[in-house]
Design an enzyme around this catalytic site. Structure first.
Site, PDB file in Angstrom:
ATOM      1  N   LYS A 269      12.583  -5.547   4.533  1.00 46.27           N
ATOM      2  CA  LYS A 269      12.999  -4.095   5.046  1.00 46.27           C
ATOM      3  C   LYS A 269      11.699  -3.761   5.788  1.00 46.27           C
ATOM      4  O   LYS A 269      10.571  -3.262   5.153  1.00 46.27           O
ATOM      5  CB  LYS A 269      13.069  -3.285   3.825  1.00 46.27           C
ATOM      6  CG  LYS A 269      13.652  -2.075   4.055  1.00 46.27           C
ATOM      7  CD  LYS A 269      12.652  -1.018   4.325  1.00 46.27           C
ATOM      8  CE  LYS A 269      13.176   0.534   4.592  1.00 46.27           C
ATOM      9  NZ  LYS A 269      12.360   1.288   5.221  1.00 46.27           N
TER      10      LYS A 269
ATOM     11  N   GLU B 175      -0.430  -5.243   0.035  1.00 47.47           N
ATOM     12  CA  GLU B 175      -1.504  -5.391   0.863  1.00 47.47           C
ATOM     13  C   GLU B 175      -1.625  -3.878   1.787  1.00 47.47           C
ATOM     14  O   GLU B 175      -0.593  -3.523   2.261  1.00 47.47           O
ATOM     15  CB  GLU B 175      -1.361  -6.308   2.040  1.00 47.47           C
ATOM     16  CG  GLU B 175      -2.713  -6.531   2.990  1.00 47.47           C
ATOM     17  CD  GLU B 175      -2.430  -5.809   4.119  1.00 47.47           C
ATOM     18  OE1 GLU B 175      -3.339  -4.762   3.894  1.00 47.47           O
ATOM     19  OE2 GLU B 175      -1.803  -5.803   5.039  1.00 47.47           O
TER      20      GLU B 175
ATOM     21  N   CYS C  59      -4.858  -1.813   9.368  1.00 42.12           N
ATOM     22  CA  CYS C  59      -5.266  -1.328   8.149  1.00 42.12           C
ATOM     23  C   CYS C  59      -6.825  -2.156   7.907  1.00 42.12           C
ATOM     24  O   CYS C  59      -7.667  -1.536   7.221  1.00 42.12           O
ATOM     25  CB  CYS C  59      -4.461  -2.020   7.231  1.00 42.12           C
ATOM     26  SG  CYS C  59      -4.321  -3.901   7.171  1.00 42.12           S
TER      27      CYS C  59
ATOM     28  N   GLU D  95      -7.792   7.085   4.531  1.00 38.30           N
ATOM     29  CA  GLU D  95      -7.807   6.314   5.731  1.00 38.30           C
ATOM     30  C   GLU D  95      -6.907   7.350   6.779  1.00 38.30           C
ATOM     31  O   GLU D  95      -5.562   7.954   6.484  1.00 38.30           O
ATOM     32  CB  GLU D  95      -6.603   5.393   5.291  1.00 38.30           C
ATOM     33  CG  GLU D  95      -6.182   4.255   6.525  1.00 38.30           C
ATOM     34  CD  GLU D  95      -5.491   2.970   5.832  1.00 38.30           C
ATOM     35  OE1 GLU D  95      -5.353   2.157   6.404  1.00 38.30           O
ATOM     36  OE2 GLU D  95      -4.530   3.418   5.022  1.00 38.30           O
TER      37      GLU D  95
END
Length: 327
Positions: free
Chosen positions: A12, A87, A120, A222
């Site tokens: 997905k 992750e 990332c 982030e």
């Protein structure tokens, strides 16, 4: 790795990035994978993702994305004790030591703008030894001035747009809150208005902020955009360099520019990170483990490191000399 371990997969993708997942499904079909082995489900999280993670027929969940979404997935998986591999995000440091090749260090820093900062692993926190701050900064700004921002389909483009106008708004919010708190934008600091009409106002200028505090939002959270921060540490103070580098909730990666092999090794050993690059960036051997510490994730991918996750280990014990005599 899930397919290699003999598992069937339901993928997905994020609703803003559907095309590569559908292309992968086409590729597996053309390669002759049996029907039902690799499946793609498109949709929004509440409509498609939530039912998948709550379904007891799903026996493993591997997720790449944000920490808040990982919390929700873990809660859903807990109901059926489904193992999860995550992750997640990062706020990785780039440490520039005084004896480093500063041209290389500047190149490594500019490389963090790749994919419009939507990586990332990006080392968004630049930590420079004080005596070389100005020399490094000058080289960095020279390289940024040579970057071309534009349509990613043009081979001359270095930096494309952010994925969605709403995400560009989020990036802009981080920067303006930082500026309001006293940060200084030595380059960038806003949208690229010259490109606003090209692809929907998603372009954000490559940005570097200085005069930021270690506990500030821009250093701790982030951004996932082309926004870097610059901090310094005293010459020779490896303890302070490590303290700053490890001073977030994340631990996905770290990059180190250094001239002394032994000093680099000592510092690298103390960094909380799943991957440490020394005098390079984003060099990945797919047979090596990949993943993060702290809020950057749970588990490892790459090579055979994740096979155990996608399998249930079985131990069969046979007693000796207990076989029936069959002549």
């Amino acid at each position: 790795p899930a397919l290699a371990a003999g598992s069937t997969v339901v993928l997905k993708p994020a609703e803003w990035t559907p095309l590569t997942a559908s292309l992968l499904a086409d590729i597996t079909h053309e390669a002759g994978l049996p029907p039902g082995v690799f499946n793609v489900v498109q949709g929004y999280g509440d409509e498609a993702g939530a039912p998948l993670t709550a379904d007891p027929a799903v026996r493993r969940i591997s997720f790449t994305g944000s920490v808040p979404t990982a919390h929700r997935i873990a809660e859903a998986a807990a109901a059926h004790l489904v193992p999860c591999s995550f992750e997640l995000g990062g706020k990785s440091p780039l440490l520039v030591l005084a004896d480093a090749d500063l041209d290389l260090a500047a190149d490594l820093a500019v490389e963090q703008y790749d994919n419009a900062g939507q990586v990332c692993l990006a080392a968004t926190r630049i930590l420079v030894e004080e005596s070389v701050r100005d020399a490094f900064l000058g080289r960095f700004l020279d390289r940024v001035a040579q970057l071309t921002q534009g349509d990613p389909r043009d081979e001359s483009t270095d930096i494309g747009p952010n994925i969605h106008p709403r995400h560009a708004d989020r990036v802009d919010g981080f920067v303006w809150r930082a500026l309001a708190a006293g940060a200084k934008a030595v380059v960038g600091g806003g949208r690229n208005t010259a490109l606003d009409g090209a692809l929907g106002g998603k372009y954000y200028l490559p940005t570097l902020l200085t005069d930021v505090d270690q506990d500030s939002e821009i250093v701790q959270e982030e951004v996932f955009g082309p926004v870097l921060t610059l901090q310094t540490f005293p010459d020779g103070d490896d303890d302070e360099a490590v303290r700053l580098a490890n001073g977030t909730r994340f631990g996905l990666a770290a990059t180190l520019a250094a001239g002394d092999r032994e000093r680099a090794a000592r510092i690298a050993a103390r960094l909380v990170a799943g991957t440490v690059w020394i005098n390079c960036f984003y060099v990945r051997d797919l047979s090596a483990p990949f993943g993060g510490s702290r809020l950057s994730g749970v588990g490892r991918e790459g090579g055979d490191w994740s096979f155990d996750f996608y399998c249930d280990l079985k131990n069969t014990v046979t007693a000796s000399k207990r076989w029936a005599d069959r002549g």
